[in-house]
Design a protein around this motif. Structure first.
Motif, PDB file in Angstrom:
ATOM      1  N   CYS A 140      46.092  -5.667  26.906  1.00 11.23           N
ATOM      2  CA  CYS A 140      47.034  -6.725  27.174  1.00 11.23           C
ATOM      3  C   CYS A 140      48.294  -6.239  27.947  1.00 11.23           C
ATOM      4  N   LEU A 141      49.314  -6.927  27.997  1.00 11.49           N
ATOM      5  CA  LEU A 141      50.441  -6.684  28.992  1.00 11.49           C
ATOM      6  C   LEU A 141      51.283  -5.529  28.278  1.00 11.49           C
ATOM      7  N   GLU A 142      51.489  -5.495  27.104  1.00 12.90           N
ATOM      8  CA  GLU A 142      52.216  -4.337  26.715  1.00 12.90           C
ATOM      9  C   GLU A 142      51.312  -3.200  26.689  1.00 12.90           C
ATOM     10  N   ASP A 143      50.088  -3.042  26.692  1.00 12.28           N
ATOM     11  CA  ASP A 143      49.331  -1.900  27.075  1.00 12.28           C
ATOM     12  C   ASP A 143      49.625  -1.406  28.522  1.00 12.28           C
ATOM     13  N   LEU A 144      49.475  -2.445  29.380  1.00 13.36           N
ATOM     14  CA  LEU A 144      49.757  -1.917  30.791  1.00 13.36           C
ATOM     15  C   LEU A 144      51.371  -1.500  31.089  1.00 13.36           C
ATOM     16  N   HIS A 145      52.246  -2.316  30.353  1.00 16.64           N
ATOM     17  CA  HIS A 145      53.635  -1.859  30.316  1.00 16.64           C
ATOM     18  C   HIS A 145      53.611  -0.119  30.025  1.00 16.64           C
ATOM     19  N   ALA A 146      52.867   0.261  29.054  1.00 17.39           N
ATOM     20  CA  ALA A 146      53.048   1.316  28.303  1.00 17.39           C
ATOM     21  C   ALA A 146      52.394   2.641  29.408  1.00 17.39           C
ATOM     22  N   PHE A 147      51.178   2.192  29.722  1.00 19.71           N
ATOM     23  CA  PHE A 147      50.453   2.952  30.826  1.00 19.71           C
ATOM     24  C   PHE A 147      51.461   3.338  32.130  1.00 19.71           C
ATOM     25  N   ILE A 148      52.082   2.351  32.608  1.00 20.83           N
ATOM     26  CA  ILE A 148      52.776   2.551  33.657  1.00 20.83           C
ATOM     27  C   ILE A 148      54.195   3.166  33.650  1.00 20.83           C
ATOM     28  N   ALA A 149      54.630   2.870  32.500  1.00 20.10           N
ATOM     29  CA  ALA A 149      56.121   3.647  31.962  1.00 20.10           C
ATOM     30  C   ALA A 149      56.000   4.846  31.559  1.00 20.10           C
ATOM     31  N   GLN A 150      54.814   5.340  31.034  1.00 19.45           N
ATOM     32  CA  GLN A 150      54.661   6.816  30.647  1.00 19.45           C
ATOM     33  C   GLN A 150      54.269   7.417  32.124  1.00 19.45           C
ATOM     34  N   ALA A 151      53.760   6.807  33.249  1.00 18.91           N
ATOM     35  CA  ALA A 151      53.391   7.763  34.290  1.00 18.91           C
ATOM     36  C   ALA A 151      54.852   7.845  35.086  1.00 18.91           C
ATOM     37  N   LEU A 152      55.530   6.967  35.048  1.00 19.56           N
ATOM     38  CA  LEU A 152      56.676   6.942  35.809  1.00 19.56           C
ATOM     39  C   LEU A 152      57.841   7.926  35.201  1.00 19.56           C
ATOM     40  N   CYS A 153      57.850   7.723  33.922  1.00 20.29           N
ATOM     41  CA  CYS A 153      58.832   8.721  33.117  1.00 20.29           C
ATOM     42  C   CYS A 153      58.302  10.105  33.164  1.00 20.29           C
ATOM     43  N   LEU A 154      57.024  10.146  33.363  1.00 19.53           N
ATOM     44  CA  LEU A 154      56.440  11.861  33.255  1.00 19.53           C
ATOM     45  C   LEU A 154      56.799  12.487  34.622  1.00 19.53           C
ATOM     46  N   GLN A 155      57.367  11.746  35.589  1.00 19.29           N
ATOM     47  CA  GLN A 155      57.769  12.435  36.658  1.00 19.29           C
ATOM     48  C   GLN A 155      59.102  13.221  36.696  1.00 19.29           C
ATOM     49  N   TRP A 199      40.352  10.819  48.090  1.00 19.11           N
ATOM     50  CA  TRP A 199      41.931  11.056  47.484  1.00 19.11           C
ATOM     51  C   TRP A 199      41.994  12.645  47.008  1.00 19.11           C
ATOM     52  N   LYS A 200      43.142  13.060  47.245  1.00 20.23           N
ATOM     53  CA  LYS A 200      43.484  14.211  46.574  1.00 20.23           C
ATOM     54  C   LYS A 200      43.271  14.412  45.342  1.00 20.23           C
ATOM     55  N   MET A 201      42.739  15.723  44.600  1.00 20.54           N
ATOM     56  CA  MET A 201      42.264  15.842  43.305  1.00 20.54           C
ATOM     57  C   MET A 201      43.553  15.757  42.359  1.00 20.54           C
ATOM     58  N   SER A 202      44.706  16.326  43.113  1.00 21.00           N
ATOM     59  CA  SER A 202      46.045  16.602  42.260  1.00 21.00           C
ATOM     60  C   SER A 202      46.411  15.240  41.903  1.00 21.00           C
ATOM     61  N   ASP A 203      46.192  14.146  42.505  1.00 23.59           N
ATOM     62  CA  ASP A 203      46.669  12.675  42.144  1.00 23.59           C
ATOM     63  C   ASP A 203      46.208  12.072  40.811  1.00 23.59           C
ATOM     64  N   PHE A 204      45.162  12.936  40.390  1.00 18.55           N
ATOM     65  CA  PHE A 204      44.520  12.174  39.070  1.00 18.55           C
ATOM     66  C   PHE A 204      44.437  13.651  38.098  1.00 18.55           C
ATOM     67  N   MET A 205      44.765  14.512  38.291  1.00 15.59           N
ATOM     68  CA  MET A 205      45.177  15.512  37.261  1.00 15.59           C
ATOM     69  C   MET A 205      46.080  15.086  36.153  1.00 15.59           C
ATOM     70  N   PRO A 206      45.588  15.146  34.852  1.00 16.64           N
ATOM     71  CA  PRO A 206      46.751  14.678  33.818  1.00 16.64           C
ATOM     72  C   PRO A 206      48.052  15.067  34.037  1.00 16.64           C
ATOM     73  N   TRP A 207      48.377  16.196  34.246  1.00 18.04           N
ATOM     74  CA  TRP A 207      49.594  16.699  34.231  1.00 18.04           C
ATOM     75  C   TRP A 207      50.347  16.016  35.009  1.00 18.04           C
ATOM     76  N   ASN A 208      50.059  15.281  36.093  1.00 17.79           N
ATOM     77  CA  ASN A 208      50.620  14.496  37.180  1.00 17.79           C
ATOM     78  C   ASN A 208      50.719  12.982  36.877  1.00 17.79           C
ATOM     79  N   VAL A 209      49.873  12.392  35.988  1.00 17.31           N
ATOM     80  CA  VAL A 209      50.028  11.160  35.697  1.00 17.31           C
ATOM     81  C   VAL A 209      50.095  10.793  34.277  1.00 17.31           C
ATOM     82  N   PHE A 210      49.678  11.572  33.359  1.00 20.45           N
ATOM     83  CA  PHE A 210      49.379  11.185  31.849  1.00 20.45           C
ATOM     84  C   PHE A 210      49.788  12.264  31.028  1.00 20.45           C
ATOM     85  N   ASP A 211      50.595  11.924  30.082  1.00 20.51           N
ATOM     86  CA  ASP A 211      51.131  13.003  28.792  1.00 20.51           C
ATOM     87  C   ASP A 211      50.622  12.012  27.796  1.00 20.51           C
TER      88      ASP A 211
END
Length: 315
Positions: A140-155, A199-211
């Motif tokens: 659902c939309l709340e799941d999408l919000h959580a996925f995107i927010a964590q990716a942005l805040c991780l930076q 695509w560059k492999m670094s773009d989907f290494m977990p430490w760059n887009v997910f915690d």
């Protein structure tokens, strides 16, 4: 793959949560298209293709025997390029064909325009999110919000901040969703490698887009109905990026006839995690949604099953 076998003997899934299908089944159509790409002689006559032995764990499968999975043909603009072209050709225009092939593996050729507008490292993440939300109707939309927010805040997080982060409590669905995304990132590694690295492999290494812990925190906040500004930790510079990424995913999903709705609206129309317990919704190869039909992906039975390509085709 050199021996015709592939294995994934670990997963984090809640057998009591009947709304989410197993990772093994969600990403199987992608793997089938990669098999077709790697087994070049099978791209025209699928019936003659050898089956790949998959040792993938999921509820009800004791891993005594492999699942026999056949390659799934895909449609690439201009035809499917050979591995020699994808891997060895250095012409600049081949990079376009590499990306076309990668998107074809995800069956997301229609999302090319939206994804090209996304900056690194979020392009690959958006591709994965689009695929997940098209395939799994109970997201659902709340799941999408959580996925995107964590990716942005991780930076903006340091290692020490992430280490010291402690969620208020552990939610099994959040754990499973986090595991599902990480499995998707490893699937992206497989596809990107097979397609010659568009695509560059670094773009989907977990430490760059997910915690995991950061996602857990954002999931709990989103589940409670917190405003987007709170999810983004009151950082205004992230707000525009958040809405842009959300728009990309939602627009691409609409092209696939998938409208992402909020939990309150969604719960009254879907049987699943927030509706009738014991049911789920998963888009299979024919595009048919199994909402309210029980859990067929959890009742496949153990091992030695043959999966034909048409069973998993969405179109």
């Amino acid at each position: 793959m050199s021996s015709g076998e592939i294995e994934c003997s670990n997963t984090l899934e809640d057998e009591l949560d009947q709304a989410l299908p197993s990772q093994a089944f969600i990403y199987r159509p992608i793997r089938q298209r990669v098999y077709s790409l790697l087994l070049e002689n099978c791209q025209d006559v699928a019936s003659t293709c050898p089956a790949v032995k998959e040792w993938f764990v999921y509820p009800g499968n004791p891993l005594r025997h492999p699942d026999l999975v056949r390659p799934l043909q895909m449609t690439v603009p201009g035809g499917t390029p050979s591995l020699r072209i994808l891997w060895l050709n250095q012409e600049p225009e081949i990079q376009v064909r590499r990306l076309d092939t990668l998107l074809a593996c995800f069956n997301l050729a229609s999302s090319r325009e939206e994804l090209q507008a996304v900056e690194s490292p979020f392009q690959a993440l958006c591709c994965l999110l689009i695929y997940l939300f098209v395939q799994v109707d109970t997201l659902c939309l709340e799941d999408l919000h959580a996925f995107i927010a964590q990716a942005l805040c991780l930076q903006g997080k340091s290692t020490s901040q992430l280490v010291n982060l402690q969620p208020d409590y552990i939610n099994s669905r959040a754990v499973q969703l986090g595991s599902l995304l990480v499995r998707g990132l490893t699937t992206l590694v497989l596809v990107n490698s097979a397609c010659g690295f568009p695509w560059k492999m670094s773009d989907f290494m977990p430490w760059n887009v997910f915690d995991g812990k950061l996602f857990h925190q954002k999931y709990l906040q989103s589940e409670k109905g917190y405003a987007v500004e709170v999810l983004l930790e009151q950082n205004r510079s992230r707000l525009t990026k958040f809405h842009n990424l959300k728009a990309v995913v939602c627009k691409a999903c609409m092209k696939e006839n998938r409208r992402i709705t909020g939990r309150v609206h969604w719960g009254s129309h879907h049987a699943g995690r927030w509706g009738r317990q014991g049911s789920g919704s998963h888009r299979t190869g024919s595009g048919y949604s199994r909402s309210g039909q029980g859990q067929p992906w959890r009742d496949q039975g153990p091992g030695s099953r043959q999966y034909e390509h048409d069973q998993w085709r969405r179109y």
